[in-house]
Scaffold this motif. Structure first.
Motif, PDB file in Angstrom:
ATOM      1  N   ARG A   1      43.606  50.822  40.089  1.00 41.73           N
ATOM      2  CA  ARG A   1      42.520  49.900  40.409  1.00 41.73           C
ATOM      3  C   ARG A   1      42.125  50.182  41.852  1.00 41.73           C
ATOM      4  O   ARG A   1      42.934  50.040  42.767  1.00 41.73           O
ATOM      5  CB  ARG A   1      42.966  48.444  40.264  1.00 41.73           C
TER       6      ARG A   1
ATOM      7  N   TYR B   1      42.266  31.463  48.303  1.00 41.32           N
ATOM      8  CA  TYR B   1      42.482  31.492  46.858  1.00 41.32           C
ATOM      9  C   TYR B   1      43.730  30.652  46.549  1.00 41.32           C
ATOM     10  O   TYR B   1      44.654  30.602  47.358  1.00 41.32           O
ATOM     11  CB  TYR B   1      42.711  32.931  46.371  1.00 41.32           C
TER      12      TYR B   1
ATOM     13  N   GLU C   1      45.705  31.046  43.645  1.00 37.60           N
ATOM     14  CA  GLU C   1      46.729  31.696  42.831  1.00 37.60           C
ATOM     15  C   GLU C   1      47.948  32.071  43.675  1.00 37.60           C
ATOM     16  O   GLU C   1      47.855  32.224  44.870  1.00 37.60           O
ATOM     17  CB  GLU C   1      46.309  32.970  42.155  1.00 37.60           C
TER      18      GLU C   1
ATOM     19  N   SER D   1      37.136  45.093  43.146  1.00 38.96           N
ATOM     20  CA  SER D   1      37.266  46.422  42.550  1.00 38.96           C
ATOM     21  C   SER D   1      35.931  47.160  42.448  1.00 38.96           C
ATOM     22  O   SER D   1      34.870  46.542  42.357  1.00 38.96           O
ATOM     23  CB  SER D   1      37.922  46.330  41.172  1.00 38.96           C
TER      24      SER D   1
ATOM     25  N   VAL E   1      47.146  42.081  38.337  1.00 35.60           N
ATOM     26  CA  VAL E   1      45.737  41.689  38.349  1.00 35.60           C
ATOM     27  C   VAL E   1      45.383  41.289  36.927  1.00 35.60           C
ATOM     28  O   VAL E   1      45.531  42.094  36.007  1.00 35.60           O
ATOM     29  CB  VAL E   1      44.815  42.839  38.832  1.00 35.60           C
ATOM     30  N   GLY E   2      44.940  40.064  36.763  1.00 36.90           N
ATOM     31  CA  GLY E   2      44.562  39.602  35.428  1.00 36.90           C
ATOM     32  C   GLY E   2      45.687  39.696  34.416  1.00 36.90           C
ATOM     33  O   GLY E   2      45.456  40.002  33.252  1.00 36.90           O
ATOM     34  N   GLY E   3      46.931  39.490  34.875  1.00 37.46           N
ATOM     35  CA  GLY E   3      48.064  39.496  33.959  1.00 37.46           C
ATOM     36  C   GLY E   3      48.670  40.857  33.677  1.00 37.46           C
ATOM     37  O   GLY E   3      49.586  40.959  32.871  1.00 37.46           O
ATOM     38  N   ARG E   4      48.161  41.921  34.300  1.00 38.34           N
ATOM     39  CA  ARG E   4      48.767  43.243  34.090  1.00 38.34           C
ATOM     40  C   ARG E   4      49.024  43.906  35.441  1.00 38.34           C
ATOM     41  O   ARG E   4      48.293  43.695  36.405  1.00 38.34           O
ATOM     42  CB  ARG E   4      47.886  44.129  33.217  1.00 38.34           C
TER      43      ARG E   4
ATOM     44  N   GLN F   1      47.131  49.591  42.988  1.00 34.81           N
ATOM     45  CA  GLN F   1      45.862  49.320  43.661  1.00 34.81           C
ATOM     46  C   GLN F   1      45.748  50.112  44.957  1.00 34.81           C
ATOM     47  O   GLN F   1      46.691  50.185  45.730  1.00 34.81           O
ATOM     48  CB  GLN F   1      45.720  47.829  43.958  1.00 34.81           C
TER      49      GLN F   1
ATOM     50  N   GLN G   1      29.014  35.565  42.400  1.00 33.27           N
ATOM     51  CA  GLN G   1      30.344  35.627  41.775  1.00 33.27           C
ATOM     52  C   GLN G   1      31.377  35.192  42.804  1.00 33.27           C
ATOM     53  O   GLN G   1      31.834  36.001  43.599  1.00 33.27           O
ATOM     54  CB  GLN G   1      30.666  37.032  41.294  1.00 33.27           C
TER      55      GLN G   1
ATOM     56  N   ASP H   1      34.452  34.214  42.291  1.00 34.44           N
ATOM     57  CA  ASP H   1      35.803  34.696  41.975  1.00 34.44           C
ATOM     58  C   ASP H   1      36.927  33.746  42.395  1.00 34.44           C
ATOM     59  O   ASP H   1      37.886  34.168  43.037  1.00 34.44           O
ATOM     60  CB  ASP H   1      36.041  36.073  42.612  1.00 34.44           C
ATOM     61  N   ASN H   2      36.817  32.474  42.068  1.00 30.92           N
ATOM     62  CA  ASN H   2      37.861  31.488  42.376  1.00 30.92           C
ATOM     63  C   ASN H   2      38.106  31.278  43.865  1.00 30.92           C
ATOM     64  O   ASN H   2      39.197  30.880  44.264  1.00 30.92           O
ATOM     65  CB  ASN H   2      39.181  31.843  41.671  1.00 30.92           C
TER      66      ASN H   2
END
Length: 153
Positions: free
Chosen positions: A7, A26, A28, A39, A78-81, A85, A106, A108-109
């Motif tokens: 990524r 953020y 998370e 990305s 990233v996104g669970g996977r 990077q 966008q 993005d949270n």
């Protein structure tokens, strides 16, 4: 042993006239502050992606990249996977007038944005990514753009 998907991401280190850095909050992973960016899209290079992300996340218009100041390579989810990077960080000089959240497309949270003076970043107990960002920016302010990007962890 399998190789992780790659990524590629472009990030912007935005400085204002008072040498403060704009960071985004953020929630998370326990919450953290980070530079804007994201990305690359297919066929995009890093500088183009950085400018696109600034428009999407901050409604930035008419901003210029001054040059690449740092790079970071790391594995993370990233996104669970998990991915490998590669991030390239570009210096941007901008005033808050060049940014308009109402134009952002966008977010993005993103939970908040804040201009951070370097001394506050050095002493904060909050999580800020990437590690070493303050030192890279301090070097740029005293020595100018580096010949080779700094390597961050």
């Amino acid at each position: 042993m399998s190789t992780l998907p790659l990524r590629e991401a472009a990030r912007a280190v935005i400085l204002d006239a008072d040498q403060r850095i704009l960071l985004l909050r953020y929630d998370e992973n326990g919450g953290f502050w980070a530079t804007p960016g994201g990305s690359l899209e297919p066929g995009e290079d890093y500088p183009t992606a950085a400018l696109r992300e600034l428009g999407e996340e901050l409604g930035a218009k008419d901003v210029l990249l001054s040059g690449e100041i740092a790079e970071r390579r790391r594995e993370h989810p990233v996104g669970g996977r998990r991915v490998q990077q590669i991030e390239k960080y570009f210096l941007v000089r901008a005033s808050s007038d060049a940014l308009d959240a109402s134009r952002a497309t966008q977010t993005d949270n993103i939970r908040a944005s804040r201009w951070w003076p370097l001394d506050e970043l050095r002493s904060t107990t909050e999580t800020v990514y990437p590690l070493g960002l303050v030192d890279v920016v301090a070097d740029v302010l005293t020595k100018g753009l580096p010949r080779e990007p700094a390597l961050l962890h």
